[in-house]
Design a protein around this motif. Sequence first.
Motif, PDB file in Angstrom:
ATOM      1  N   PRO A   7       0.807  -1.222   0.000  1.00  0.00           N
ATOM      2  CA  PRO A   7       0.000   0.000   0.000  1.00  0.00           C
ATOM      3  C   PRO A   7       0.841   1.274   0.000  1.00  0.00           C
ATOM      4  O   PRO A   7       0.476   2.261  -0.640  1.00  0.00           O
ATOM      5  CB  PRO A   7      -0.834  -0.100   1.273  1.00  0.00           C
ATOM      6  CG  PRO A   7      -0.596  -1.426   1.863  1.00  0.00           C
ATOM      7  CD  PRO A   7       0.498  -2.099   1.125  1.00  0.00           C
ATOM      8  N   GLU A   8       1.994   1.250   0.697  1.00  0.00           N
ATOM      9  CA  GLU A   8       2.832   2.443   0.736  1.00  0.00           C
ATOM     10  C   GLU A   8       3.417   2.753  -0.636  1.00  0.00           C
ATOM     11  O   GLU A   8       3.482   3.905  -1.056  1.00  0.00           O
ATOM     12  CB  GLU A   8       3.957   2.292   1.774  1.00  0.00           C
ATOM     13  CG  GLU A   8       3.475   2.264   3.203  1.00  0.00           C
ATOM     14  CD  GLU A   8       3.036   0.874   3.660  1.00  0.00           C
ATOM     15  OE1 GLU A   8       3.180  -0.114   2.898  1.00  0.00           O
ATOM     16  OE2 GLU A   8       2.529   0.771   4.793  1.00  0.00           O
ATOM     17  N   ASN A  10       2.132   1.848  -3.511  1.00  0.00           N
ATOM     18  CA  ASN A  10       1.008   2.310  -4.345  1.00  0.00           C
ATOM     19  C   ASN A  10       0.704   3.779  -4.079  1.00  0.00           C
ATOM     20  O   ASN A  10       0.444   4.548  -5.008  1.00  0.00           O
ATOM     21  CB  ASN A  10      -0.238   1.464  -4.090  1.00  0.00           C
ATOM     22  CG  ASN A  10      -0.089   0.050  -4.595  1.00  0.00           C
ATOM     23  OD1 ASN A  10       0.730  -0.231  -5.464  1.00  0.00           O
ATOM     24  ND2 ASN A  10      -0.858  -0.847  -4.035  1.00  0.00           N
ATOM     25  N   LYS A  11       0.751   4.174  -2.812  1.00  0.00           N
ATOM     26  CA  LYS A  11       0.493   5.565  -2.450  1.00  0.00           C
ATOM     27  C   LYS A  11       1.570   6.479  -3.047  1.00  0.00           C
ATOM     28  O   LYS A  11       1.264   7.549  -3.571  1.00  0.00           O
ATOM     29  CB  LYS A  11       0.448   5.700  -0.926  1.00  0.00           C
ATOM     30  CG  LYS A  11      -0.001   7.043  -0.437  1.00  0.00           C
ATOM     31  CD  LYS A  11      -0.178   7.050   1.086  1.00  0.00           C
ATOM     32  CE  LYS A  11      -0.578   8.429   1.560  1.00  0.00           C
ATOM     33  NZ  LYS A  11      -0.746   8.488   3.016  1.00  0.00           N
ATOM     34  N   GLU A  14       1.052   6.768  -6.854  1.00  0.00           N
ATOM     35  CA  GLU A  14      -0.061   7.668  -7.142  1.00  0.00           C
ATOM     36  C   GLU A  14       0.366   9.124  -6.946  1.00  0.00           C
ATOM     37  O   GLU A  14       0.050   9.989  -7.758  1.00  0.00           O
ATOM     38  CB  GLU A  14      -1.250   7.343  -6.245  1.00  0.00           C
ATOM     39  CG  GLU A  14      -2.454   8.224  -6.516  1.00  0.00           C
ATOM     40  CD  GLU A  14      -3.655   7.875  -5.643  1.00  0.00           C
ATOM     41  OE1 GLU A  14      -4.603   8.673  -5.631  1.00  0.00           O
ATOM     42  OE2 GLU A  14      -3.648   6.824  -4.989  1.00  0.00           O
ATOM     43  N   TYR A  15       1.101   9.379  -5.865  1.00  0.00           N
ATOM     44  CA  TYR A  15       1.571  10.742  -5.600  1.00  0.00           C
ATOM     45  C   TYR A  15       2.486  11.228  -6.714  1.00  0.00           C
ATOM     46  O   TYR A  15       2.346  12.342  -7.218  1.00  0.00           O
ATOM     47  CB  TYR A  15       2.293  10.811  -4.252  1.00  0.00           C
ATOM     48  CG  TYR A  15       2.707  12.214  -3.900  1.00  0.00           C
ATOM     49  CD1 TYR A  15       1.836  13.052  -3.217  1.00  0.00           C
ATOM     50  CD2 TYR A  15       3.958  12.717  -4.259  1.00  0.00           C
ATOM     51  CE1 TYR A  15       2.200  14.344  -2.897  1.00  0.00           C
ATOM     52  CE2 TYR A  15       4.324  14.006  -3.957  1.00  0.00           C
ATOM     53  CZ  TYR A  15       3.445  14.818  -3.272  1.00  0.00           C
ATOM     54  OH  TYR A  15       3.796  16.103  -2.976  1.00  0.00           O
ATOM     55  N   TYR A  32       6.078  11.091   3.383  1.00  0.00           N
ATOM     56  CA  TYR A  32       4.691  11.090   2.912  1.00  0.00           C
ATOM     57  C   TYR A  32       3.942   9.834   3.349  1.00  0.00           C
ATOM     58  O   TYR A  32       2.769   9.880   3.688  1.00  0.00           O
ATOM     59  CB  TYR A  32       4.672  11.242   1.393  1.00  0.00           C
ATOM     60  CG  TYR A  32       3.304  11.219   0.766  1.00  0.00           C
ATOM     61  CD1 TYR A  32       2.402  12.256   0.972  1.00  0.00           C
ATOM     62  CD2 TYR A  32       2.907  10.165  -0.041  1.00  0.00           C
ATOM     63  CE1 TYR A  32       1.143  12.240   0.398  1.00  0.00           C
ATOM     64  CE2 TYR A  32       1.654  10.141  -0.631  1.00  0.00           C
ATOM     65  CZ  TYR A  32       0.777  11.183  -0.400  1.00  0.00           C
ATOM     66  OH  TYR A  32      -0.468  11.169  -0.974  1.00  0.00           O
ATOM     67  N   VAL A  33       4.610   8.706   3.339  1.00  0.00           N
ATOM     68  CA  VAL A  33       3.965   7.448   3.730  1.00  0.00           C
ATOM     69  C   VAL A  33       4.377   7.001   5.131  1.00  0.00           C
ATOM     70  O   VAL A  33       4.148   5.852   5.512  1.00  0.00           O
ATOM     71  CB  VAL A  33       4.219   6.318   2.698  1.00  0.00           C
ATOM     72  CG1 VAL A  33       3.558   6.640   1.380  1.00  0.00           C
ATOM     73  CG2 VAL A  33       5.692   6.040   2.521  1.00  0.00           C
TER      74      VAL A  33
END
Length: 73
Positions: A7-8, A10-11, A14-15, A32-33
């Motif tokens: 998930p990190e 992926n985040k 996306e960012y 950020y994550v």
Amino acid sequence: MPSTDHPEINKILEYVNNNYDKELTLRGMAKYVNMCEQVGFVHLNYFLKQFKKRTGATPSEFRVSKKTERINS
């Protein structure tokens, strides 16, 4: 956009996709994550290798392709 089972990551992807035209740093993305370097990417070369493995491009190539993509859309 490629997706991973992390998930990190992926985040971050996306960012980067949404902010490719801004100054992006490994430290900034880790913050950020909410990852410290003990659980994140300590070495830039490892990060670059993983980024290219997931996206098929280096961060610079990815940034250029996204700029081109937005201009052409």
